[in-house]
Every structure is written in C-alpha cells, then in structure tokens.
Scaffold this active site. Structure first.
Site, PDB file in Angstrom:
ATOM      1  N   GLY A  71       0.808  -1.215   0.000  1.00  0.00           N
ATOM      2  CA  GLY A  71       0.000   0.000   0.000  1.00  0.00           C
ATOM      3  C   GLY A  71       0.841   1.264   0.000  1.00  0.00           C
ATOM      4  N   THR A  72       1.916   1.256   0.756  1.00  0.00           N
ATOM      5  CA  THR A  72       2.764   2.448   0.846  1.00  0.00           C
ATOM      6  C   THR A  72       3.329   2.808  -0.526  1.00  0.00           C
ATOM      7  OG1 THR A  72       3.336   1.913   3.126  1.00  0.00           O
ATOM      8  CG2 THR A  72       4.855   3.376   1.945  1.00  0.00           C
ATOM      9  N   ASN A 149      -8.338   3.262   8.553  1.00  0.00           N
ATOM     10  CA  ASN A 149      -7.648   2.225   9.315  1.00  0.00           C
ATOM     11  C   ASN A 149      -7.839   2.345  10.820  1.00  0.00           C
ATOM     12  OD1 ASN A 149      -6.075   4.516   8.440  1.00  0.00           O
ATOM     13  ND2 ASN A 149      -4.353   3.686   9.584  1.00  0.00           N
ATOM     14  N   GLN A 177      -7.731  -0.984   3.573  1.00  0.00           N
ATOM     15  CA  GLN A 177      -8.542  -1.564   4.652  1.00  0.00           C
ATOM     16  C   GLN A 177      -9.890  -2.075   4.156  1.00  0.00           C
ATOM     17  OE1 GLN A 177      -7.719  -2.008   7.915  1.00  0.00           O
ATOM     18  NE2 GLN A 177      -5.726  -1.017   7.801  1.00  0.00           N
ATOM     19  N   HIS A 199      -1.526  -7.881   2.769  1.00  0.00           N
ATOM     20  CA  HIS A 199      -1.363  -8.406   4.133  1.00  0.00           C
ATOM     21  C   HIS A 199      -2.516  -8.074   5.081  1.00  0.00           C
ATOM     22  CE1 HIS A 199       0.226  -4.856   6.539  1.00  0.00           C
ATOM     23  NE2 HIS A 199       0.478  -4.397   5.326  1.00  0.00           N
ATOM     24  N   THR A 235      12.308  -7.198 -10.699  1.00  0.00           N
ATOM     25  CA  THR A 235      11.785  -8.561 -10.901  1.00  0.00           C
ATOM     26  C   THR A 235      10.580  -8.774  -9.988  1.00  0.00           C
ATOM     27  OG1 THR A 235      14.016  -9.288 -11.397  1.00  0.00           O
ATOM     28  CG2 THR A 235      12.439 -11.015 -10.790  1.00  0.00           C
ATOM     29  N   CYS A 319       1.427   2.001  12.586  1.00  0.00           N
ATOM     30  CA  CYS A 319       2.502   2.768  11.960  1.00  0.00           C
ATOM     31  C   CYS A 319       2.838   3.998  12.780  1.00  0.00           C
ATOM     32  CB  CYS A 319       2.092   3.206  10.558  1.00  0.00           C
ATOM     33  SG  CYS A 319       1.565   1.842   9.563  1.00  0.00           S
TER      34      CYS A 319
HETATM   35  C1  LIG Z   1      -5.199   2.624   4.787  1.00  0.00           C
HETATM   36  C2  LIG Z   1      -3.806   2.118   4.614  1.00  0.00           C
HETATM   37  N1  LIG Z   1      -3.070   2.582   3.594  1.00  0.00           N
HETATM   38  C3  LIG Z   1      -1.826   2.158   3.375  1.00  0.00           C
HETATM   39  C4  LIG Z   1      -1.236   1.218   4.201  1.00  0.00           C
HETATM   40  C5  LIG Z   1       0.173   0.794   3.932  1.00  0.00           C
HETATM   41  O1  LIG Z   1       0.205  -0.489   3.369  1.00  0.00           O
HETATM   42  P1  LIG Z   1       1.512  -1.399   3.405  1.00  0.00           P
HETATM   43  O2  LIG Z   1       1.695  -1.834   4.818  1.00  0.00           O
HETATM   44  O3  LIG Z   1       1.165  -2.544   2.484  1.00  0.00           O
HETATM   45  O4  LIG Z   1       2.629  -0.590   2.881  1.00  0.00           O
HETATM   46  C6  LIG Z   1      -1.973   0.703   5.273  1.00  0.00           C
HETATM   47  C7  LIG Z   1      -1.372  -0.296   6.177  1.00  0.00           C
HETATM   48  O5  LIG Z   1      -1.105  -0.059   7.325  1.00  0.00           O
HETATM   49  C8  LIG Z   1      -3.291   1.173   5.495  1.00  0.00           C
HETATM   50  O6  LIG Z   1      -4.025   0.732   6.504  1.00  0.00           O
END
Ligand SMILES: Cc1ncc(COP(=O)(O)O)c(C=O)c1O
Length: 378
Positions: A71-72, A149, A177, A199, A235, A319
């Site tokens: 996601g990041t 989240n 989420q 995940h 890759t 986080c």
């Molecule tokens: C709403 C949201 N966006 C982005 C992320 C980031 O995802 P990732 O952990 O796969 O980088 C998260 C995960 O904590 C999330 O809850």
C-alpha cells in the site's frame, strides 16, 4: 498462553491455503517472469493469472493492474507519478489519511505541490460538498482513504467519484482496509486509481497493487527493466503476488457476516462499561473495526494489560504508534489529546470466534476497573 489476535487492521495471519499456493513458486516455478524458458514462463503464467484475479475483483481490465511492494508504494506511486507527469500542482486529500499519503503529500509540498487537507465530521466522514468546493482549475487529483484504518469509516466514494468526473479531476482511493470488505467497482464508482494490498486480507506482506485506469499517464518512481508496463521496475515477487491473488480468491461473504456480528457484540457489550465512547460511526463502518475511548485511563495501559491476558490490541495505527504521537485521525474527529489517548482499537478477522470475544468481554471490564482505581484523574 493462547493469543487472541485483535489487531487485524495492522496485519493479518496468512491463511494456510495462501501459503500452500505460494510454495511451488519458491521450489518449482521459481523462474524470472521475464525469462523465455519453461520455468520462467510458469512464473509468468502465475503472474498473469494473479493479475487477472485482482483485476476481476474490482471490475478492472488486466492491464490496468500494476503489482507493487504494498500500500505504501502504491500510494507513493500514484501521487508522485501523477505530479511529475502533469502541469497541474493541486492535490486534495483529507486529514485522516494513512501516513503513506500524508507524508507523500508533505514531501510533494517541498517539490511545489499545493495540498488541501479536508476536514472530516465527528464520524470521520468527508463531506462531498467540501470536495467539490475545494476543486479548482489547478486541481490534479482527489485522494481519499476508502475505509479508515483507525475508525473504520467508509467514505461515500460514489458521490465523490461523480464530482471528480464532472469536474474532470482524477480520483484515487486508498482501499487497503476496505478491499474485499466493501465492494469496489472501478467503472460504477468512477475511480481512476485504487491502492490495494495483500497483508490485510490474509495474504503475504510486501505485496500490493495499484489500479491505473487505461489511458492515464503517470511517471514511474522505480526505474528499471520495463516490468509492469514500464511503470514499476524490478523482478516481480511472483510467490507474493500468487499468494495475494489466492487470498482474494478464498474470501467468503459468510465470513464478513460473522465478523460483523462479532464486532457488534463487542461494541454493544464494551459500551456497557461506564464512561466509554465509540469513536467513528455506527453505520458505514468496516465490518472488523472497533475503536473505543475509556474515560480517564490510558489506552496504552489497557493495551498492556490486555497483552498480559494474551489479547493483542492496538492504540491508533501501528505505523504511528512507534512515534507515540496522538493519533491525527482521532484529533481530526474532534477528540482532545487526552481523550484520544484513552482509546484502543480492536480489529477482527475470520479467524476470531465467539469464545474469544466472550473472553475479551470477561477480562476487559476488570482491567478498566483496576486502571480506574489507580488513575489520578477521576
Ligand atoms: C489505509 C492504509 N493505507 C496504506 C497502508 C500501507 O500499506 P503497506 O503496509 O502494504 O505498505 C496501510 C497499512 O497499514 C493502510 O491501513
């Protein structure tokens, strides 16, 4: 001690069916998807079948899905990728985004972007009218978190999508989420970009995807050998991607119903403890999210005691919890620092059961009572 895992908004246990689907891609089909030989082509087939599964799940076309590391990265790619490919420099987002959006926006501000951070109401909802009013001639994209989240708030993306379409600005949702919990249909919801990850849905960590509507140009942020339609060099993580797709394939609506019922039981029973308050909405809330403030006691202290009883919870988002800053999301819905710091988040998954919930409901009131007796604030 048996662990009761109620921190599924942070991450989830990988389903054994997902692990089984991944194993051949380490031991037999371990090729590089760019190689022409048989083992490479097996990996390529795994990659493309997975792309099809993810695309189908949001009613997109296969070549509109780019695999990323999560996601990041998808959030970074959409905002930076659009910013550097366009003349327009105004981005609209909200005060309750995940840090991967907020910190990308802060960084883009240093590169000359103008960012509007929209307020939300007490339930964490963005007012679509505010989105409309914020859009100007310089606006490039509106980026909104679909399911929050921390609070579980599900935004009215249909309405916001309609506005973005009418005003001819791009619309991105961060669906990390909400994915597989709330239906996503990129056509019907007028979506140009969607961030997904694996995940949170019992898939492996370090895998995600970005939906990019056909025809929209963005710049890559990882330059490399032409992978992922030349938008993401490197890759491909085939075993992870196959695991992600397997996690999507095994989602069952009946599990969502069960999670929803367990969530409601937890909320209703916890709110019987005096001086407690549900943060976030009653309706339009993710089926697995609970966020409650307990007057006069620290959320961190409750979390510590729960942990000692074998119950995993969280305060704010994982986080931001290592920065020990008050949650920006709880502040955005109007909680004071003091109130925000009395909250805990419990987030469920299909692996939770009624017996576990009953155990939490037995233990939690005792913890609260004990901490309140010790608290200097009455
Ligand atoms: C709403 C949201 N966006 C982005 C992320 C980031 O995802 P990732 O952990 O796969 O980088 C998260 C995960 O904590 C999330 O809850």
């Amino acid at each position: 001690m048996k662990q009761i895992y109620l921190d599924n908004a942070s991450t989830t246990k990988v389903d054994t069916k997902v692990v089984e689907a991944m194993i051949p891609y380490f031991s037999e089909k371990y090729g590089n998807a760019s190689s022409q030989h048989l083992i490479g082509q097996e990996a390529k087939r795994g990659l493309e079948e997975s792309r099809h599964t993810i695309a189908k799940s949001i009613k997109a076309k296969d070549d509109e899905i780019i695999f990323t590391s999560g996601g990041t990265e998808s959030n970074n790619l959409v905002l930076k990728g659009l910013f550097f490919a366009n003349e327009k420099k105004h981005i609209i987002t909200t005060k309750i985004e995940h840090d991967s959006i907020l910190n990308t926006c802060k960084w883009l501000e240093k590169q000359g972007a103008k960012i509007t951070y929209l307020d939300v109401d007490k339930g964490g909802f963005v007012n679509p009218e505010d989105v409309e009013n914020a859009i100007g001639s310089e606006t490039l994209v509106v980026s909104i978190i679909h399911g929050n989240n921390e609070l579980g708030t599900i935004q009215n993306i249909e309405k916001i999508g309609e506005i973005c379409r009418a005003k001819e600005v791009y619309f991105h949702i961060d669906a990390c989420q909400s994915y597989t919990k709330v239906p996503i249909n990129v056509g019907k919801q007028d979506l140009d970009f969607v961030t997904l990850n694996s995940h949170k849905i019992h898939g492996p960590k370090g895998v995600g995807a970005l939906y990019i509507k056909k025809g929209i140009k963005i710049n890559p942020i990882l330059h490399g050998g032409g992978h992922e339609f030349s938008l993401r060099g490197g890759t491909e993580n085939i075993s992870g991607i196959v695991g992600f797709a397997k996690a999507v394939k095994i989602i069952k609506n009946s599990n969502l119903k069960k999670i929803n019922e367990l969530r409601d039981k937890l909320i209703n029973e916890i709110l019987k403890i005096p001086n407690t308050k549900l943060n976030g909405p009653k309706d339009n809330r993710l089926c697995n999210n609970i966020n409650i403030s307990f007057g006069n006691i620290e959320g961190e202290a409750i979390g510590g005691y729960l942990d000692a009883y074998g119950i995993c919870s969280s305060t704010g988002s994982a986080c931001s919890s290592h920065t020990m800053e008050t949650s920006h999301v709880l502040k955005a819905i109007g909680l004071s620092d003091l109130e925000a710091n009395t909250s805990i988040r419990l987030s469920l998954s299909k692996f939770n059961n009624e017996e576990e919930i009953d155990y939490v409901l037995k233990v939690l009131p005792k913890i609260v009572k004990k901490l309140r007796r010790m608290s200097p604030i009455k």
